[in-house]
Design an enzyme around this catalytic site. Structure first.
Site, PDB file in Angstrom:
ATOM      1  N   LYS A  97      -9.343   1.953  -2.627  1.00 45.81           N
ATOM      2  CA  LYS A  97      -9.909   1.462  -0.973  1.00 45.81           C
ATOM      3  C   LYS A  97     -11.076   1.947  -0.839  1.00 45.81           C
ATOM      4  CE  LYS A  97      -7.265   1.572   3.367  1.00 45.81           C
ATOM      5  NZ  LYS A  97      -6.211   2.260   3.897  1.00 45.81           N
TER       6      LYS A  97
ATOM      7  N   CYS B 181      -5.629  -3.151   2.513  1.00 46.26           N
ATOM      8  CA  CYS B 181      -5.497  -2.752   3.841  1.00 46.26           C
ATOM      9  C   CYS B 181      -6.795  -2.837   4.681  1.00 46.26           C
ATOM     10  CB  CYS B 181      -4.476  -1.468   4.183  1.00 46.26           C
ATOM     11  SG  CYS B 181      -3.865  -1.749   5.793  1.00 46.26           S
TER      12      CYS B 181
ATOM     13  N   GLU C   3       0.888  -1.190   0.256  1.00 42.47           N
ATOM     14  CA  GLU C   3       0.000   0.021   0.058  1.00 42.47           C
ATOM     15  C   GLU C   3       1.030   1.275  -0.030  1.00 42.47           C
ATOM     16  OE1 GLU C   3      -2.252   0.617   3.471  1.00 42.47           O
ATOM     17  OE2 GLU C   3      -3.892   1.753   2.453  1.00 42.47           O
TER      18      GLU C   3
END
Ligand code: ACM
Length: 268
Positions: A111, A152, A42
């Site tokens: 994300k 994440c 990330e």
């Protein structure tokens, strides 16, 4: 079917060019070792810090995505380009771009769950001060293996990985940057839980630990298998973890324990 992947646990520093140089060195090494799918962490081109995202952000196509595309093409590999800050009009997203060996963009994930947390005595971070969330789930094909990708904090929402599994994902890539509070508590547990519940491989790729940065990543890039086990993992230093996704193992576990078939959606 077997697919060799490389999880590139690189050290991220100030300076986009320096980070691209590190990524290039490690991508070349991974390809030389025979990995077909190369995964970056990330925010691999920028320190993980809200104050840095706007100045490093780029539109598509941009310097970093052109770099990823050229690398995939030259090295004849798939590259899941971790994530980078993406500028789209007046918004910035935490976005992963995935390129095929032909240099085609075969996936893009923004994300979807922003990292807005406040752990007393531990860590406070609010991505939504700067970033906007994506609204889609992402699935693509790598040499016949169906692959999902989440970023994440997305891993903490079981429904999201479950959706990918129900769409046929056999492995889920997770470019990530847990920290020294949430990492020891939840990193392995989250990987194993999502792998076990969905009988998929979970490939978590972290930045290495950089004590000089404002946000210290946990490291411990790893792969969890469809049995819920940790297949292999790195420690905290920069390095590359080579793993093998074995689709026959998924079939074996799913035949032995047919969890996905035994679901009773009508009573949930
Ligand atoms: C995270 O979402 N970077 C923990």
């Amino acid at each position: 079917m077997k697919l060799k992947a490389a999880l590139i646990q690189m050290k991220v520093v100030e300076g986009k060019d320096l980070n691209l140089q590190t990524a290039e060195k490690m991508l070349r090494k991974s390809a030389k070792e025979g990995a077909r799918l190369l995964v970056l962490p990330e925010m691999f081109n920028v320190p993980y810090d809200n104050s840095r995202f706007p100045e490093y952000a780029e539109g598509y196509p941009g310097k970093t995505t052109e770099f990823l595309k050229d690398m995939a093409n030259e090295l004849n590999v798939y590259i899941a380009g971790g994530s980078i800050p993406e500028q789209d009009r007046d918004r910035i997203y935490n976005t992963s771009y995935i390129f095929s060996p032909a240099g085609e963009l075969i996936g893009k994930h923004r994300k979807a769950h922003l990292f807005d947390i406040d752990v007393e005595g531990g860590i406070t971070f609010k991505e939504s001060d700067v970033l906007s969330p994506g609204d889609e789930s992402t699935i693509f094909d790598v040499d016949g293996v169906k692959m999902g990708l989440i970023i994440c904090y997305d891993i903490r929402f079981p429904e999201f990985t479950r959706k990918l599994a129900l769409q046929g994902a056999q492995a889920v890539l997770v470019p990530a940057a847990f920290n020294l509070v949430t990492g020891p508590a939840h990193w392995h547990l989250s990987a194993r839980a999502r792998a076990l519940d969905n009988q998929v491989y979970m490939l978590l790729c972290s930045q290495s630990r950089n004590q000089e940065s404002s946000y210290t990543a946990y490291g411990h890039s790893l792969m969890a298998g469809p049995w819920g086990d940790i297949d292999s993992e790195l420690d905290i230093e920069e390095g590359i973890l080579y793993v093998t996704i074995d689709t026959e193992k998924i079939e074996k576990v799913r035949n032995e324990l047919p969890l996905l078939k035994h679901r009773r959606e009508e009573i949930y």
